[in-house]
Design a protein around this motif. Structure first.
Motif, mmCIF file in Angstrom:
data_model
loop_
_atom_site.group_PDB
_atom_site.id
_atom_site.type_symbol
_atom_site.label_atom_id
_atom_site.label_comp_id
_atom_site.label_asym_id
_atom_site.label_seq_id
_atom_site.Cartn_x
_atom_site.Cartn_y
_atom_site.Cartn_z
ATOM 1 N N GLY A 6 4.768 -29.932 -16.433
ATOM 2 C CA GLY A 6 6.147 -29.515 -16.191
ATOM 3 C C GLY A 6 6.864 -30.303 -15.104
ATOM 4 N N LEU A 45 5.989 -34.306 -28.065
ATOM 5 C CA LEU A 45 7.276 -34.857 -28.497
ATOM 6 C C LEU A 45 8.233 -34.987 -27.318
ATOM 7 C CD1 LEU A 45 7.971 -32.707 -31.710
ATOM 8 C CD2 LEU A 45 6.814 -34.917 -31.539
ATOM 9 N N GLU A 89 12.630 -23.370 -22.007
ATOM 10 C CA GLU A 89 13.113 -24.306 -23.036
ATOM 11 C C GLU A 89 13.228 -23.607 -24.386
ATOM 12 O OE1 GLU A 89 10.052 -27.380 -21.639
ATOM 13 O OE2 GLU A 89 11.645 -28.604 -22.510
ATOM 14 N N LYS A 134 -4.366 -22.836 -20.179
ATOM 15 C CA LYS A 134 -3.152 -22.463 -20.913
ATOM 16 C C LYS A 134 -3.413 -21.387 -21.970
ATOM 17 C CE LYS A 134 -0.116 -25.247 -19.087
ATOM 18 N NZ LYS A 134 1.117 -24.714 -18.529
HETATM 19 N N1 UDP Z 1 6.462 -30.886 -23.276
HETATM 20 C C1 UDP Z 1 7.077 -31.954 -23.908
HETATM 21 N N2 UDP Z 1 6.763 -32.210 -25.208
HETATM 22 C C2 UDP Z 1 5.895 -31.439 -25.913
HETATM 23 C C3 UDP Z 1 5.291 -30.330 -25.257
HETATM 24 C C4 UDP Z 1 5.599 -30.076 -23.952
HETATM 25 O O1 UDP Z 1 7.881 -32.667 -23.309
HETATM 26 O O2 UDP Z 1 5.654 -31.745 -27.087
HETATM 27 C C5 UDP Z 1 6.791 -30.625 -21.868
HETATM 28 C C6 UDP Z 1 7.696 -29.444 -21.676
HETATM 29 O O3 UDP Z 1 9.036 -29.826 -21.794
HETATM 30 C C7 UDP Z 1 7.359 -28.963 -20.272
HETATM 31 C C8 UDP Z 1 5.957 -29.499 -20.014
HETATM 32 O O4 UDP Z 1 5.611 -30.306 -21.143
HETATM 33 O O5 UDP Z 1 8.253 -29.493 -19.320
HETATM 34 C C9 UDP Z 1 4.951 -28.401 -19.809
HETATM 35 O O6 UDP Z 1 5.309 -27.755 -18.627
HETATM 36 P P1 UDP Z 1 4.956 -26.262 -18.241
HETATM 37 O O7 UDP Z 1 5.708 -25.915 -16.998
HETATM 38 O O8 UDP Z 1 5.182 -25.355 -19.413
HETATM 39 O O9 UDP Z 1 3.387 -26.300 -17.944
HETATM 40 P P2 UDP Z 1 2.445 -27.293 -17.050
HETATM 41 O O10 UDP Z 1 1.991 -28.375 -17.994
HETATM 42 O O11 UDP Z 1 3.276 -27.820 -15.919
HETATM 43 O O12 UDP Z 1 1.299 -26.440 -16.598
#
Ligand code: UDP
Length: 355
Positions: free
Chosen positions: A20, A246, A277, A200
């Motif tokens: 994130g 993606l 999102e 997760k």
């Molecule tokens: N994300 C993305 N493409 C995908 C799946 C996830 O860009 O296909 C990004 C999403 O936009 C988010 C991040 O991955 O910003 C995951 O962040 P999150 O805060 O949910 O969890 P973290 O990985 O930081 O524990």
């Protein structure tokens, strides 16, 4: 202000490896630029910023990635690989600090936190995770005792993990909502998004989808292949649809077509970008009452909550989430998580430090 933003030492911006923090970095930079600040971003080689950050200067550094704290044991010592990217980033930040009003650290790592009382330019930290290791807990407590205003957190639940000398500065998070389209006509599928890693809890999402007889579409960076295979084997063939990692434009288009998003972290997630999102696209979220998602999901307004790790309750919560009005999800995000509001909160915090 002239602001130096030092990015994560875990992967290039745009790769997905930083989780994130990558999206937070780009939204924050775009928001601070919009407010008239001059922003330089110091990040790993290969990093790309979205067009909204075109006015920022991008400095790149090579070096070995930092091992992620969330995959280490709580008692593990601080570790620096040979030719560490983290060391190179901070050598450059320190060499140029005199040209900036404030340095903003986005890395969840010991070295930049330890540096806090030793820099000439104020060094601010946006802490991106809850407690995952004793060395990090210790240095965050030390900074809080010495320079409490130099720390900010995303949510109250996240901040509560740490021993803090003062009530925490909370800045939430922000999203460029022009990048997310509201979708009012979903398909009969569930969604799940995030790094594919044990903390997760994808297995719980898979089980709920199987119980409801709906396919589960999965988006995210595959951090742990063996774990992904175990989850796939735990449910009937055809339940899971793997869509890969993606870019935001495509992700939001696909996310928007889901009837609901399942969010199942097993750890105290600091915020939970994907929760917001999905809501921005009108998708209600069924989540465990834990960490950031437990603060973001408002029962009946933008989704439904279940007690942590109670998979039966999550099945019931998903039923309730499916009945939530999609326009209301988008409206909640517009009110609470815009890029503009986030940048304004961060600006207030940084201005206080920059003097
Ligand atoms: N994300 C993305 N493409 C995908 C799946 C996830 O860009 O296909 C990004 C999403 O936009 C988010 C991040 O991955 O910003 C995951 O962040 P999150 O805060 O949910 O969890 P973290 O990985 O930081 O524990």
């Amino acid at each position: 202000m002239r602001i130096l933003v030092v990015s994560t030492p875990v992967g290039a911006l745009g790769s997905g490896r930083g989780g994130g923090v990558e999206l937070t970095a780009s939204t924050l930079v775009a928001g601070l630029l919009e407010r008239g600040h001059r922003v330089t971003v110091l990040a790993a080689e290969g990093s790309v910023l979205p067009p909204s950050c075109a006015a920022a200067t991008l400095w790149l550094e090579r070096g070995a990635d930092q091992p992620s704290w969330q995959h280490r044991s709580r008692q593990d010592p601080v570790e620096l690989p040979v030719d560490a990217l983290l060391g190179r980033l901070w050598r450059r930040a320190l060499a140029h600090q005199a040209h900036f009003s404030v340095v903003l650290n986005l890395a969840y790592d010991w070295l930049p936190l330890w540096l806090t009382p030793h820099t000439a330019t104020p060094l601010a930290h946006l802490v991106s995770m809850g407690s995952v290791g004793e060395a990090m807990d210790g240095v965050i407590a030390e900074v809080s005792a010495l320079r409490p205003r130099h720390l900010a957190f995303h949510t109250a639940t996240q901040a509560a993990d740490f021993q803090l000398a003062e009530p925490p500065i909370l800045v939430g998070n922000g999203f460029d909502l022009s990048r997310y389209q509201l979708c009012l006509e979903p398909e009969p599928v569930l969604g799940w998004a995030g790094r594919i890693a044990p903390e997760k809890g994808l297995e719980d999402g898979a089980l709920v989808a199987a119980r409801l007889g709906l396919p589960l579409r999965i988006w995210g960076y595959e951090e742990d292949r063996a774990y992904a295979a175990r989850v796939a084997a735990s449910v009937p063939v055809g339940t899971l649809e793997w869509r890969g990692f993606l870019p935001t434009e495509q992700l939001q288009g696909e996310l928007g077509r889901c009837a609901a998003l399942l969010n199942t972290p097993k750890w105290n997630e600091a915020f939970g970008n994907v929760v917001v999102e999905a809501m921005a696209c009108g998708v209600p979220v069924a989540a465990y009452q834990r960490g950031g998602p437990g603060e973001l999901v408002v029962e009946g307004v933008n989704g439904a909550l279940a007690p942590p790790d109670d998979r039966e309750a999550l099945v019931a919560a998903t039923h309730r989430a499916l009945a939530v009005e999609r326009q209301g999800c988008r409206a909640w995000v517009e009110e609470h998580c815009s890029q503009q509001a986030f940048a304004a909160r961060v600006e207030t915090w940084l201005q206080d430090l920059a003097g």
